[in-house]
Scaffold this motif. Structure first.
Motif, short mmCIF file in Angstrom:
data_model
loop_
_atom_site.label_atom_id
_atom_site.label_comp_id
_atom_site.label_asym_id
_atom_site.label_seq_id
_atom_site.Cartn_x
_atom_site.Cartn_y
_atom_site.Cartn_z
N HIS A 194 -3.65 7.49 -2.28
CA HIS A 194 -3.39 6.10 -1.93
C HIS A 194 -3.48 5.20 -3.15
O HIS A 194 -4.37 5.36 -3.98
CB HIS A 194 -4.36 5.63 -0.84
N ARG A 211 6.32 6.01 6.48
CA ARG A 211 4.93 5.54 6.40
C ARG A 211 3.98 6.62 6.92
O ARG A 211 4.34 7.42 7.76
CB ARG A 211 4.76 4.27 7.22
N ASP A 212 2.75 6.57 6.38
CA ASP A 212 1.75 7.53 6.85
C ASP A 212 0.97 6.92 8.02
O ASP A 212 1.29 5.81 8.48
CB ASP A 212 0.84 7.98 5.70
N ASP A 213 -0.07 7.60 8.47
CA ASP A 213 -0.83 7.13 9.63
C ASP A 213 -1.66 5.88 9.35
O ASP A 213 -2.19 5.26 10.26
CB ASP A 213 -1.72 8.24 10.19
N THR A 214 -1.79 5.48 8.06
CA THR A 214 -2.49 4.23 7.71
C THR A 214 -1.50 3.10 7.50
O THR A 214 -1.89 2.02 7.07
CB THR A 214 -3.35 4.40 6.45
N ASP A 215 -0.24 3.34 7.74
CA ASP A 215 0.86 2.39 7.56
C ASP A 215 1.21 2.15 6.08
O ASP A 215 1.89 1.20 5.74
CB ASP A 215 0.59 1.05 8.27
N ALA A 216 0.71 3.02 5.20
CA ALA A 216 1.09 2.93 3.79
C ALA A 216 2.46 3.57 3.62
O ALA A 216 2.79 4.55 4.31
CB ALA A 216 0.06 3.65 2.93
N ASN A 231 1.21 5.62 -0.37
CA ASN A 231 0.63 6.95 -0.32
C ASN A 231 1.58 7.80 -1.17
O ASN A 231 2.66 8.14 -0.74
CB ASN A 231 0.57 7.46 1.12
N ARG A 268 0.87 -1.19 0.00
CA ARG A 268 0.00 0.00 0.00
C ARG A 268 0.90 1.23 0.00
O ARG A 268 1.84 1.32 0.79
CB ARG A 268 -0.93 -0.01 1.20
#
Length: 197
Positions: A18, A49-54, A13, A11
């Motif tokens: 995304h 990584r972003d806050d969604t772990d992407a 970003n 995944r």
């Protein structure tokens, strides 16, 4: 944290947009920056990584989509030439990620191939349109023939109407000459002849 070999879908970003792709796509060119970034044995280090772990890539998302398609298929897959602004963005991102073949392939030669494909597709479309146009011309010919038949029939009907009119005018004239007078009758009108006395 590095991406493990067992991870098959990554995944991303990309510049706030995304996306998801196969790890094998990102590693399709192992010598490129992308290939090294996603190599589990590489020395690239931890990925942001972003806050969604992407995995966050600070890149233009529109250009990166073109790059991903290129890595998936080994060639540009976009229909027709890329708009000049997008082509420049793709070249800049490809240069940054170390995809030198895309920087070269993204030039005039690759565009010419796309134009040739588009011209071929247009020729096929024009041929189909010409066939449809021929069908329309044929149908218009049938309509013209039908109108000629109707015109011939209307001439016959007009002639018959003229005969009926002449007969009626003759009857009216005869009625006036012989002094017929209408008299009301229960079932309609009947004429009685007076001999003038």
């Amino acid at each position: 944290e590095k991406v493990g070999v067992a991870t098959s879908i990554v995944r991303l970003n990309v510049g706030g947009e995304h996306m998801a792709t196969a790890l094998s796509t990102l590693r399709a060119r192992p010598e490129s920056l992308l290939g090294r970034m996603f190599d589990p044995d590489g020395r690239y280090g931890e990925l942001l990584r972003d806050d969604t772990d992407a995995v966050f890539l600070d890149a233009d998302p529109e250009a990166f989509r073109v790059i991903l398609n290129y890595l998936r298929r080994g060639r540009l897959v976009e229909h027709g030439c890329l708009p000049p602004i997008l082509a420049n963005k793709v070249r800049a991102e490809a240069d940054y990620f170390g995809l030198d073949e895309l920087v070269v392939d993204g030039g005039e030669d690759m565009c010419a191939d796309s134009v040739a494909g588009a011209v071929k597709a247009s020729a096929v479309a024009l041929e189909t349109l010409a066939e449809k146009f021929d069908d329309v011309i044929e149908k218009l010919g049938s309509v013209a023939n039908s109108l000629d038949s109707v015109a011939g029939s209307s001439t016959e009907v007009s002639g018959s109407l003229d005969e009926i009119k002449e007969t009626f005018e003759g009857l009216v004239a005869e009625t006036q000459d012989t002094s017929y007078w209408p008299v009301r009758h229960v079932k309609g009108i009947r004429c009685i002849k007076f001999d003038g006395n």
